[in-house]
Design a protein around this motif. Structure first.
Motif, PDB file in Angstrom:
ATOM      1  N   UNK A 282       0.864  -1.044  -0.140  1.00  0.00           N
ATOM      2  CA  UNK A 282      -0.017  -0.143  -0.101  1.00  0.00           C
ATOM      3  C   UNK A 282       0.914   1.137   0.009  1.00  0.00           C
ATOM      4  N   UNK A 283       0.010   2.475  -0.317  1.00  0.00           N
ATOM      5  CA  UNK A 283       0.767   3.651  -0.258  1.00  0.00           C
ATOM      6  C   UNK A 283       1.506   3.911   1.258  1.00  0.00           C
ATOM      7  N   UNK A 284       0.824   3.765   2.196  1.00  0.00           N
ATOM      8  CA  UNK A 284       1.115   4.219   3.559  1.00  0.00           C
ATOM      9  C   UNK A 284       2.631   3.657   3.922  1.00  0.00           C
ATOM     10  N   UNK A 285       2.790   2.287   3.546  1.00  0.00           N
ATOM     11  CA  UNK A 285       4.227   1.882   3.901  1.00  0.00           C
ATOM     12  C   UNK A 285       4.987   1.976   2.978  1.00  0.00           C
ATOM     13  N   UNK A 286       4.771   2.562   1.741  1.00  0.00           N
ATOM     14  CA  UNK A 286       5.870   3.165   0.797  1.00  0.00           C
ATOM     15  C   UNK A 286       6.194   4.456   1.252  1.00  0.00           C
ATOM     16  N   UNK A 287       5.358   5.093   1.789  1.00  0.00           N
ATOM     17  CA  UNK A 287       5.755   6.678   2.437  1.00  0.00           C
ATOM     18  C   UNK A 287       6.599   6.196   3.482  1.00  0.00           C
ATOM     19  N   UNK A 288       6.273   5.466   4.481  1.00  0.00           N
ATOM     20  CA  UNK A 288       7.041   5.234   5.448  1.00  0.00           C
ATOM     21  C   UNK A 288       8.693   4.920   5.260  1.00  0.00           C
ATOM     22  N   UNK A 289       8.575   4.104   4.094  1.00  0.00           N
ATOM     23  CA  UNK A 289      10.045   3.678   3.744  1.00  0.00           C
ATOM     24  C   UNK A 289      10.524   5.145   3.134  1.00  0.00           C
ATOM     25  N   UNK A 290       9.858   5.788   2.480  1.00  0.00           N
ATOM     26  CA  UNK A 290      10.577   6.984   1.783  1.00  0.00           C
ATOM     27  C   UNK A 290      10.970   7.988   2.661  1.00  0.00           C
ATOM     28  N   UNK A 291      10.199   8.082   4.098  1.00  0.00           N
ATOM     29  CA  UNK A 291      10.565   8.828   4.871  1.00  0.00           C
ATOM     30  C   UNK A 291      11.891   8.344   5.502  1.00  0.00           C
TER      31      UNK A 291
END
Lengths: 264, 323
Positions: free
Chosen positions: A132-141
């Motif tokens: 999902x998007x949220x987990x991608x964003x967490x890794x992006x952070x």
């Protein structure tokens, strides 16, 4: 829109053979061809078949630089090979890529600082690509925080939220778009975003159409760059038109021509 | 706690354009002027270099123009109608940086001067002053197609700034500038898209021909917000990497300001508005100052006092504010 020409990759048969035989001609042909099509960077990937990736990468960088002054995108999972390429790059290079894994980020961001290079960070870790998007964003952070700590500017960090082929992982396509929008809010100035565009259409019959559509959808969500087939003229026209419709470039009747001549 | 100043960083700068040519460069000018080169928005010295101050061109007509009487009286009854004397006075007494010669007398209704006569006027002005020269035609396309190439050829190497090229009508002037080493004014009708397109068309004829943009301006009170925002957008686009907008800008301020009712109405008709000439000078200077803030590099002015007021403002704005 930054276009990174994908064609000099050992996965393509002609390049794979050329790398094995140290024949510069196919590489140089594609370097010139992609530059003429309007690519802004040239991706360089030894491919999986090269027996000595360090040696091959250095050689590929050298022969491509004989025919183009475009910056290069050094594409390998072997960081010794990337470092060998960085040592001979004449322009500022783009390192492709680093996942959100601590040891790898430590090495790559330090290398980026040492060679004043830009970096592509992948929103994946040892567990693979998130759904999902949220987990991608967490890794992006994590990528953003590590880049910042290492002194790599946000304008030099390209986050790739990793699009998967639509024919096997259709649910990822909208998640990646949502991730793109969120990634642009992670820092101010925002990090750059990038996609390996052709991946979305792997093994589909209408590859170019899918690529073109997804490029435009990505651009509307904050996509800054793609690794793509620069020789697809319609794809370049879509990129140019997207920039006009997003009010990123000032319209004029010759905008398509202007985009390809890189005078934008 | 220390304050961190946020500074905008731009990827591109405005092209530097040289006006005029000295004898070593193939002309006869005593000096050249360079405009453009900005690496930041107007006068934000702390964000990037503003290498050259904006310049003031005094507008000179080849015949006695039908301008406001008070303005003509100030210019001097002896010089209005004598472009060489007028130009000399503008440079020596009013300290204009350069001359903007307007060939109104070539217009079929106001003299219909021949190409040879126009060439002579330009030569007379060149002989009278040592500064660079801007020459524009009479605004009748068919006539300008005759006089501008003749002027370009007769003054080959002088690097005059010649105008005006427009979207429907740019090839003759572009060819003349290319062949005889002059610089071109590309004028667009209050339209940034056409502004960009015209520059592309000219550059397709010659990659290296220096261009000065005339985005068309308006006077204070007559849509200045709109023309200001077009100029500002062009400059912003230029700094953000749009090379087809990264050219210095000329603004014909005097023409626009002196068209305004507020510049011309007599104090008898509008006693509450103050003295007509004083009011007109302010109208012209205020219009000019607005365009300085939007990115204008060459201001074309008429009244000597407007020239001196705007000069003072340019000096203040060019003072270093970097930190």
């Amino acid at each position: 829109m930054i276009i990174i020409g994908e064609r000099i990759n050992g996965m393509f048969k002609d390049i794979g053979q050329a790398v094995a035989a140290y024949d510069p001609k196919p590489l140089q042909h594609w370097a010139i061809q992609q530059e003429q099509s309007g690519a802004h960077y040239i991706d360089i990937n030894t491919g999986p078949t090269a027996d000595d990736r360090v040696k091959s990468m250095r050689w590929m960088v050298e022969v491509v630089q004989e025919v183009t002054a475009l910056p290069l995108c050094l594409d390998s999972t072997n960081y010794d090979a990337i470092e060998a390429g960085l040592q001979v790059c004449k322009q500022r290079a783009l390192i492709n890529s680093v996942p959100a894994e601590q040891e790898k980020m430590d090495r790559v961001f330090a290398m980026a600082r040492e060679y004043n290079a830009q970096v592509i960070g992948l929103t994946m870790d040892k567990k693979g690509v998130p759904k999902d998007a949220e987990s991608r964003v967490a890794l992006a952070l994590e990528l953003v925080a590590n880049a910042d700590a290492a002194g790599v500017a946000m304008e030099d960090l390209f986050i790739d939220p990793l699009i998967l082929p639509v024919n096997v992982a259709q649910d990822h396509a909208p998640e990646v778009l949502r991730a793109l929008t969120a990634i642009k809010t992670l820092a101010n100035p925002a990090p750059m975003t990038v996609l390996g565009l052709s991946n979305v259409s792997q093994k589909s019959p209408d590859r170019q159409l899918i690529n073109r559509c997804y490029l435009l959808m990505g651009m509307a969500c904050g996509l800054d760059a793609v690794i793509a087939d620069a020789s697809d003229e319609a794809l370049m026209d879509v990129a140019a038109t997207g920039r006009i419709l997003l009010n990123l470039d000032i319209y004029c009747d010759s905008y398509l021509k202007l985009f390809k001549s890189k005078k934008v | 706690m220390a304050v961190t100043i946020l500074k905008e960083r731009y990827t591109n700068s405005v092209a530097e354009v040289v006006l005029g040519a000295t004898p070593e460069q193939g002309g006869t000018r005593g000096f050249t002027l360079t405009v453009g080169g900005e690496k930041a928005l107007p006068f934000l010295h702390f964000e990037g270099k503003i290498p050259f101050p904006p310049v003031i061109a005094a507008e000179v007509a080849d015949v006695r123009p039908e301008w406001n009487q008070a303005l003509l009286d100030t210019i001097g009854p002896d010089v209005a109608g004598n472009p060489a004397l007028w130009a000399k006075k503008a440079v020596t007494e009013w300290q204009a940086d350069l001359i903007y010669l307007n060939l109104t007398g070539a217009h079929p209704d106001t003299g219909d001067k021949s190409p040879a006569e126009c060439v002579q006027v330009v030569k007379d002005v060149l002989a009278a002053v040592s500064c660079p020269l801007i020459v524009v035609g009479c605004e009748v396309a068919e006539k300008d197609e005759l006089i501008m190439p003749a002027i370009a050829e007769a003054t080959a190497g002088e690097n005059l700034l010649l105008g005006v090229a427009e979207q429907e009508n740019y090839k003759t002037l572009t060819s003349a500038c290319m062949a005889h080493h002059h610089t071109i004014i590309a004028r667009s009708p209050l339209d940034i898209n056409i502004c960009k397109q015209l520059n592309i068309l000219i550059r397709e004829m010659n990659q290296n021909l220096p261009i000065v943009i005339d985005p068309t301006v308006s006077g204070l009170g007559y849509g200045i917000e709109y023309t200001y925002s077009i100029m500002e957008r062009a400059r912003f686009g230029a700094l953000q990497g749009d090379k087809m907008l990264a050219m210095p800008i000329i603004a014909t301020v005097g023409y626009e300001a002196w068209r305004a009712k507020e510049a011309n109405a007599s104090e008898v008709d509008f006693p509450g508005w103050g003295l007509q000439e004083e009011r007109a000078i302010l109208w012209e200077a205020t219009t000019a100052v607005a365009y300085l803030q939007a990115g204008a590099d060459i201001l074309v002015l008429r009244h000597p006092q407007a020239i001196s007021s705007v000069r003072k403002n340019i000096t203040q704005l060019m003072a270093d504010n970097s930190f």
